[in-house]
Design a protein around this motif. Structure first.
Motif, PDB file in Angstrom:
ATOM      1  N   MET A  58       0.811  -1.266  -0.060  1.00  0.00           N
ATOM      2  CA  MET A  58       0.018  -0.249  -0.125  1.00  0.00           C
ATOM      3  C   MET A  58       0.801   1.284   0.194  1.00  0.00           C
ATOM      4  O   MET A  58       0.452   2.558  -0.107  1.00  0.00           O
ATOM      5  N   LEU A  60       2.734   2.144   2.549  1.00  0.00           N
ATOM      6  CA  LEU A  60       2.559   2.817   4.139  1.00  0.00           C
ATOM      7  C   LEU A  60       3.821   2.734   4.730  1.00  0.00           C
ATOM      8  O   LEU A  60       3.905   3.436   5.901  1.00  0.00           O
ATOM      9  N   LYS A  91      -2.106   5.378  -5.880  1.00  0.00           N
ATOM     10  CA  LYS A  91      -3.393   5.800  -6.311  1.00  0.00           C
ATOM     11  C   LYS A  91      -4.138   5.000  -6.696  1.00  0.00           C
ATOM     12  O   LYS A  91      -5.386   4.677  -6.788  1.00  0.00           O
ATOM     13  N   MET A  95      -7.212  -0.137   0.127  1.00  0.00           N
ATOM     14  CA  MET A  95      -7.005  -0.874   1.054  1.00  0.00           C
ATOM     15  C   MET A  95      -7.897  -0.943   2.102  1.00  0.00           C
ATOM     16  O   MET A  95      -8.640   0.298   2.376  1.00  0.00           O
ATOM     17  N   LEU A 102     -13.106   4.536   9.179  1.00  0.00           N
ATOM     18  CA  LEU A 102     -14.017   5.679   8.597  1.00  0.00           C
ATOM     19  C   LEU A 102     -13.912   7.040   9.440  1.00  0.00           C
ATOM     20  O   LEU A 102     -13.663   7.000  10.655  1.00  0.00           O
ATOM     21  N   PHE A 103     -14.067   8.178   8.795  1.00  0.00           N
ATOM     22  CA  PHE A 103     -13.562   9.436   9.255  1.00  0.00           C
ATOM     23  C   PHE A 103     -14.986   9.860  10.294  1.00  0.00           C
ATOM     24  O   PHE A 103     -16.159   9.978   9.722  1.00  0.00           O
ATOM     25  N   LEU A 114     -14.911  12.216  -0.120  1.00  0.00           N
ATOM     26  CA  LEU A 114     -13.805  13.136   0.322  1.00  0.00           C
ATOM     27  C   LEU A 114     -12.425  12.801  -0.998  1.00  0.00           C
ATOM     28  O   LEU A 114     -12.171  13.909  -1.587  1.00  0.00           O
ATOM     29  N   ALA A 115     -12.093  11.704  -1.217  1.00  0.00           N
ATOM     30  CA  ALA A 115     -11.004  11.291  -1.977  1.00  0.00           C
ATOM     31  C   ALA A 115     -11.337  11.728  -3.475  1.00  0.00           C
ATOM     32  O   ALA A 115     -10.349  12.455  -4.061  1.00  0.00           O
ATOM     33  N   LYS A 118     -11.264  15.494  -3.584  1.00  0.00           N
ATOM     34  CA  LYS A 118     -10.107  16.195  -3.365  1.00  0.00           C
ATOM     35  C   LYS A 118      -8.816  15.760  -4.218  1.00  0.00           C
ATOM     36  O   LYS A 118      -8.001  16.493  -4.656  1.00  0.00           O
ATOM     37  N   VAL A 119      -8.868  14.436  -4.594  1.00  0.00           N
ATOM     38  CA  VAL A 119      -7.819  13.918  -5.262  1.00  0.00           C
ATOM     39  C   VAL A 119      -7.897  13.997  -6.783  1.00  0.00           C
ATOM     40  O   VAL A 119      -6.841  14.145  -7.648  1.00  0.00           O
ATOM     41  N   ARG A 163     -15.886   3.013   0.231  1.00  0.00           N
ATOM     42  CA  ARG A 163     -14.917   4.218  -0.098  1.00  0.00           C
ATOM     43  C   ARG A 163     -13.615   3.818  -0.851  1.00  0.00           C
ATOM     44  O   ARG A 163     -13.155   4.749  -1.661  1.00  0.00           O
ATOM     45  N   ALA A 164     -12.893   2.764  -0.846  1.00  0.00           N
ATOM     46  CA  ALA A 164     -11.750   2.399  -1.571  1.00  0.00           C
ATOM     47  C   ALA A 164     -12.263   2.284  -2.696  1.00  0.00           C
ATOM     48  O   ALA A 164     -11.408   2.644  -3.745  1.00  0.00           O
ATOM     49  N   LEU A 167     -12.401   5.141  -5.993  1.00  0.00           N
ATOM     50  CA  LEU A 167     -11.278   5.406  -6.794  1.00  0.00           C
ATOM     51  C   LEU A 167     -10.819   4.463  -7.873  1.00  0.00           C
ATOM     52  O   LEU A 167      -9.665   4.618  -8.518  1.00  0.00           O
TER      53      LEU A 167
ATOM     54  N   HIS B 121      -6.192   6.268  10.870  1.00  0.00           N
ATOM     55  CA  HIS B 121      -6.914   7.185   9.928  1.00  0.00           C
ATOM     56  C   HIS B 121      -6.183   7.963   8.837  1.00  0.00           C
ATOM     57  O   HIS B 121      -6.525   8.309   7.868  1.00  0.00           O
ATOM     58  N   ILE B 126      -3.704   8.039   3.399  1.00  0.00           N
ATOM     59  CA  ILE B 126      -2.691   7.695   2.308  1.00  0.00           C
ATOM     60  C   ILE B 126      -3.228   6.965   1.439  1.00  0.00           C
ATOM     61  O   ILE B 126      -3.364   6.952   0.128  1.00  0.00           O
ATOM     62  N   ALA B 127      -3.943   5.691   1.914  1.00  0.00           N
ATOM     63  CA  ALA B 127      -4.353   4.710   0.776  1.00  0.00           C
ATOM     64  C   ALA B 127      -5.640   5.403   0.060  1.00  0.00           C
ATOM     65  O   ALA B 127      -5.736   4.866  -1.130  1.00  0.00           O
ATOM     66  N   LEU B 128      -6.153   6.476   0.215  1.00  0.00           N
ATOM     67  CA  LEU B 128      -7.135   7.093  -0.484  1.00  0.00           C
ATOM     68  C   LEU B 128      -6.364   8.142  -1.346  1.00  0.00           C
ATOM     69  O   LEU B 128      -7.213   8.569  -2.483  1.00  0.00           O
ATOM     70  N   GLY B 129      -5.086   8.219  -1.376  1.00  0.00           N
ATOM     71  CA  GLY B 129      -4.431   9.156  -2.003  1.00  0.00           C
ATOM     72  C   GLY B 129      -4.359  10.604  -1.751  1.00  0.00           C
ATOM     73  O   GLY B 129      -4.047  11.470  -2.441  1.00  0.00           O
ATOM     74  N   LEU B 130      -4.832  10.828  -0.551  1.00  0.00           N
ATOM     75  CA  LEU B 130      -4.832  12.455  -0.092  1.00  0.00           C
ATOM     76  C   LEU B 130      -3.381  12.794   0.267  1.00  0.00           C
ATOM     77  O   LEU B 130      -2.525  12.031   0.676  1.00  0.00           O
ATOM     78  N   GLN B 134      -3.728  17.634   2.675  1.00  0.00           N
ATOM     79  CA  GLN B 134      -5.198  17.217   2.557  1.00  0.00           C
ATOM     80  C   GLN B 134      -5.522  16.465   3.905  1.00  0.00           C
ATOM     81  O   GLN B 134      -6.403  16.364   4.491  1.00  0.00           O
ATOM     82  N   GLN B 143     -11.041  16.631  13.369  1.00  0.00           N
ATOM     83  CA  GLN B 143     -11.439  15.690  14.484  1.00  0.00           C
ATOM     84  C   GLN B 143     -10.738  16.324  15.670  1.00  0.00           C
ATOM     85  O   GLN B 143     -11.333  16.169  16.710  1.00  0.00           O
TER      86      GLN B 143
END
Lengths: 258, 222
Positions: A58, A60, A91, A95, A102-103, A114-115, A118-119, A163-164, A167, B121, B126-130, B134, B143
């Motif tokens: 991913m 990370l 991108k 994952m 979730l936010f 959101l993504a 924004k993305v 959500r994933a 994209l 979170h 990162i996984a969402l590409g932000l 952002q 939050q």
């Protein structure tokens, strides 16, 4: 899916080394080649590097050695003490995590949009239409305006998958996504993953649920001590493993499971 | 004890008490404006990767957290004019002393709230590409801000109460007016009881609000 020649690897992991600090080595020279359309389930003892492997893919994690390519192009590589990660490549990968991510300050629909907004600069209305369509597919249309705190654990994980998917990922990673759930909520999340599998979504997942692994996997990798110990079709790795270490692990897991 | 209560001695002289309350509220509001804004900036410094920014900021916070407020106020009133040759009116000095104290405490509230945002979170971001910016704007700050509101209110009302300390350096706040009135009327019991009720009347609704916000948050976090 994009047009990737069938002979090219979707993900090629070469000689991957990953540790934390000076003394803890989690991955020790791991090699995996994943073809397009494959559904790879990674199993193995805890501490064997399964989740770390997914987190590396991913993008990370920093790595100490090795490289990962995605769709035939460079994605992650260790260069000296630095890790180079191509964020455009990243991108294309989605994952879902073990813990709920979730936010909490956003509604379900806002989490989904959101993504993309924004993305990818998608307009709000287009993103919301898309979001509602995906929610409907997962039987969650009534929850679009709910906040995560109003959802069950199973619903949260289904929304996280939705959500994933917003994209259009070319690869989905699932890291023990049902481990934190109450037993009666596991099936609804697994059903969604099976739905994606039946639509040909390439995926790599870590799970402790061997029955689900057998249902969803086109290929099972047994990972222990930071390397791939056994790699093959689910019938072989789960049913009739060649390697002694795999057999011991499988026996233990199925024995505990009863 | 042979003492007859005479509330009239105080109620006939409410004018100065309200003047004092107005000063106290001015001090409180101004100190809170400083504390809420500068506290956020200070929290970012405390969380900085760069020791050159982080260490002085941490020192600032610890200085105000580890010394009594009354010492800070007295030090400010007597030492700042002598050391820096700056002479400001007492209310401004009071606002600065209380404001800097609140800045330190609010910085801690912001820091804790920012650090309380789950790491997962950010991974999901990162996984969402932000991008990093952002992720901060859309995931961390919303939050953290929500989480910090009850603490900021509690700190703010604490400053309202601590502002009574500026009376000893001659700022004509509620406490100062109360002391003066008690001396003039020889009615300390009546005066200071009513002064206490003034403070209570302002603090109590805010502390109730904090309790309500925290209960609501507790429900949302389930």
């Amino acid at each position: 899916m994009t047009a990737i020649p069938q002979d090219a690897a979707l993900v090629r992991i070469t000689d991957l080394h990953k540790g934390y600090g000076a003394h803890i080595k989690v991955l020790r020279g791991l090699n995996i080649e994943m073809k397009p359309g494959e559904r790879v389930v990674v199993i193995g003892p805890s501490g064997g590097g399964k989740s770390t492997l997914l987190r590396v893919v991913m993008g990370l994690e920093e790595i100490q050695q090795g490289s990962v390519t995605f769709a035939g192009k460079p994605y992650i590589s260790a260069e000296g003490s630095k890790t180079r990660i191509d964020t455009e490549q990243r991108k294309k990968i989605g994952m879902v995590f073990q813990h709920y991510t979730l936010f909490p300050h956003l509604t379900v629909l806002q989490n989904l949009t959101l993504a993309p907004r924004k993305v990818h600069g998608v307009s709000r209305s287009a993103a919301e239409d898309r979001g509602r369509a995906i929610l409907a597919r997962f039987g969650l249309d009534a929850k679009a305006d709910a906040y995560p705190s109003q959802l069950s654990g199973g619903q949260k994980q289904r929304v996280a998958i939705a959500r994933a998917l917003m994209l259009d990922p070319q690869l989905m990673l699932f890291d023990e996504v049902t481990s934190a759930l109450d037993p009666e909520l596991v099936a609804e999340v697994e059903a969604v993953i099976l739905q994606l599998a039946s639509q040909g979504m390439p995926m790599m997942m870590v799970t402790h649920d061997m029955w689900f692994a057998r249902n969803v996997a086109s290929r099972v990798i047994f990972c222990a001590g930071g390397v791939v110990v056994e790699d093959g079709p689910p019938e072989q790795v789960l049913g009739n493993p060649k390697e002694e270490r795999t057999r011991e692990f499988i026996d233990r897991v199925f024995h505990i499971k009863g | 004890m042979d003492y007859t209560l005479d509330l009239g001695a105080v109620t006939r002289n409410l004018g100065p008490l309200f003047d004092g309350l107005a000063v106290t509220l001015q001090l409180t509001v101004a100190a809170n404006i400083i504390g809420i804004t500068a506290g956020f900036g200070l929290a970012l410094l405390v969380l900085s990767r760069f020791a050159l920014l982080r260490l002085p900021a941490m020192l600032f916070v610890e200085f105000f957290r580890c010394t009594p407020a009354i010492v800070q106020i007295v030090w400010f009133f007597y030492c700042v004019p002598m050391l820096f040759n700056v002479f400001l009116d007492p209310i401004t000095m009071g606002v600065l002393a209380l404001g800097l104290n609140l800045t330190a405490f609010n910085a801690e509230a912001y820091r804790a709230s920012i650090q309380a945002v789950p790491r997962e979170h950010l991974d999901a971001g990162i996984a969402l590409g932000l991008t990093p910016a952002q992720r901060v704007l859309n995931i961390v700050l919303p939050q953290a801000m929500r989480a910090s509101v009850p603490v900021l209110l509690t700190n703010g009302i604490g400053t309202f109460q601590q502002s009574a300390l500026v009376a000893i350096v001659g700022v004509a706040d509620l406490m100062y007016q109360g002391k003066t009135l008690a001396t003039q009327t020889y009615r300390p019991i009546e005066t200071f009881t009513i002064i206490a009720l003034f403070y209570l009347a302002v603090s109590f609704p805010v502390s109730q609000l904090v309790g309500w916000l925290e209960r609501r948050r507790g429900l949302a976090a389930r």
